[in-house]
Design an enzyme around this catalytic site. Structure first.
Site, short mmCIF file in Angstrom:
data_model
loop_
_atom_site.label_atom_id
_atom_site.label_comp_id
_atom_site.label_asym_id
_atom_site.label_seq_id
_atom_site.Cartn_x
_atom_site.Cartn_y
_atom_site.Cartn_z
N ASP A 58 -8.92 -1.61 6.99
CA ASP A 58 -8.62 0.06 7.40
C ASP A 58 -7.32 0.77 6.46
O ASP A 58 -6.75 1.86 6.88
CB ASP A 58 -8.37 0.33 8.80
CG ASP A 58 -7.20 -0.30 9.44
OD1 ASP A 58 -6.66 -1.16 8.91
OD2 ASP A 58 -7.06 0.25 10.55
N GLU A 59 -6.70 -0.04 5.41
CA GLU A 59 -5.69 0.62 4.94
C GLU A 59 -5.47 -0.27 3.43
O GLU A 59 -5.94 -1.17 3.23
CB GLU A 59 -4.38 0.10 5.71
CG GLU A 59 -3.96 -1.36 5.88
CD GLU A 59 -2.54 -1.53 6.49
OE1 GLU A 59 -1.78 -0.68 6.09
OE2 GLU A 59 -2.61 -2.42 7.20
N ASP A 102 -4.08 5.11 5.38
CA ASP A 102 -4.56 4.65 6.62
C ASP A 102 -5.41 5.41 7.35
O ASP A 102 -5.27 6.57 7.46
CB ASP A 102 -3.14 4.31 7.65
CG ASP A 102 -3.32 3.60 8.82
OD1 ASP A 102 -4.14 2.50 8.57
OD2 ASP A 102 -2.54 3.63 9.71
#
Length: 403
Positions: free
Chosen positions: A127-128, A12
């Site tokens: 974003d992950e 993350d």
């Protein structure tokens, strides 16, 4: 210690949008910064070389926080919070507009950097990601007296690769499965590494609040608390039959297994999107009668941006839909299924017009969106029959001239 058969990581990025902005404005590092403003809120460099920043206290409108720096989070400002509410908590926080083109660029960079170390990746958003580390060389090697030394070394290598490629930090949770890794990536934020085995569940997972389990939403979380189950350990200690009685066969059984850290889901390296959409929330409620030119301009822009998304991802779609949210949070959707998959802004716009003809505009609008679904690969469109002639997309249906 018995090592697991699988090592699954959840990576993350730390305050991703805000961190990208801090690369652009490094002088703001350590300050309370909120992302979610308008283009007019962009910083201005003055003649003396200093910068003028918009402050959250000066914002008016219905915008929401896209993300915030950790300094702003310490003041109680979090994602999805209304900017006006956020201003009450952190009036002196700096407000910056979102730049999604830049965020997508950095997203591609960090994922490419991870793939050089561990190529089995499940993309979970901008974003992950999940990463299957099971077969990565060195992951099972002990370092000194630490049997987890190998997996920690691989995690550090991934973090270093991301940093070199982007200048950004990330947090990684590594456990035997996806459920636990999602939790673990939050345990040592920002810029952390958390490696857990099943033996760590009683000490590291069970003390956490029930909402820390991905899959327990607000309603289920409230019900669990009302039933006296405040922590993950409380759920783990509850009789499975009682959980099933309270939550039903499927969800009750899942709660029991999740609280004990059981999850057999694989890392899925690729999946087809169901649909692609664009939407925007207005700064003020707009009238279909009095703001028709502005609404038409906004819809044109949404269709153009959606067409760009389809072109970049190489998709076409046979279903075009609209989403309209009126005052009072009344949401209306309409879909139009087409004979031929579409990709162009003009074709999407024409189908939107057909959808709009089936809506009654008796209230003011606060949100508008457009979606293309029933997707096919763009290459398939080349084999399709020519489309029938369409009306000029700039001409609106007779009963709604603004669109």
């Amino acid at each position: 210690m018995q090592l697991p058969e699988r090592w699954i990581a959840h990576l993350d990025m730390d305050a991703f949008y805000a961190s990208v902005e801090l690369l652009r404005y490094p002088q703001l590092k350590g300050q309370a910064v909120v992302i979610g403003g308008r283009r007019a809120d962009a910083p201005q460099q003055l003649e003396d070389g200093s910068w003028r920043y918009a402050k959250l206290r000066d914002y008016t409108g219905r915008g929401v926080v896209t993300t915030s720096t950790y300094a702003a989070r310490d003041l109680g400002v979090f994602s999805a919070m209304g900017l006006m509410k956020a201003a009450l908590r952190a009036p002196d926080a700096i407000l910056l507009p979102a730049d999604f083109d830049s965020y997508r660029t950095y997203s591609r960079r960090f994922k490419a950097a991870v793939a050089e170390v561990a190529p089995v990746i499940e993309d979970r958003g901008i974003d992950e990601i999940y990463i299957d580390l099971t077969d990565v060389p060195g992951v099972r090697d002990a370092v000194g007296h630490d049997p987890l030394g190998g997996v920690k070394a691989v995690a550090r290598e991934i973090k270093n690769s991301v940093s070199r490629a982007t200048g950004l930090t990330c947090s990684i949770g590594i456990t035997p499965n996806k459920l636990l890794s999602k939790i673990a990536s939050e345990l040592d934020k920002p810029d952390g590494i958390s490696v857990l085995t099943m033996d760590d569940i009683p000490t590291r997972i069970w003390p956490l609040a029930v909402r820390k389990i991905n899959g327990i939403g607000p309603k289920a979380g409230d019900k669990l608390v009302q039933l006296g189950l405040h922590t993950v350990g409380d759920i783990a200690a509850a009789p499975p039959a009682w959980l099933i009685e309270q939550f039903g066969d499927s969800y009750g059984a899942w709660l029991h297994n999740a609280a004990h850290g059981r999850d057999n889901r694989p890392v899925v390296t690729y999946s087809e999107p169901v649909s692609i959409s664009r939407e925007t929330t207005f700064e003020r409620d707009l009238s279909a009668r009095h703001d028709k030119a502005l609404l038409g301009q906004i819809m044109d822009e949404l269709c153009a941006r959606l067409a760009d998304d389809l072109a970049r991802k190489r998709y076409a779609g046979k279903t075009v839909g609209i989403k309209l949210r009126f005052e009072g949070f009344v949401t209306v959707t309409r879909d139009q299924t087409l004979k031929i998959p579409v990709t162009s802004a003009a074709d999407i716009r024409h189908a939107v017009g057909l959808c709009l003809k089936r809506v009654t505009f008796d209230k003011r609008l606060r949100l508008m969106g457009v979606r293309v679904g029933n997707l096919v690969h763009a290459s398939e469109v080349l084999d399709a029959a020519p489309a029938a002639p369409r009306a000029d997309p700039r001409r609106a249906p007779d009963n709604l001239s603004l669109f």
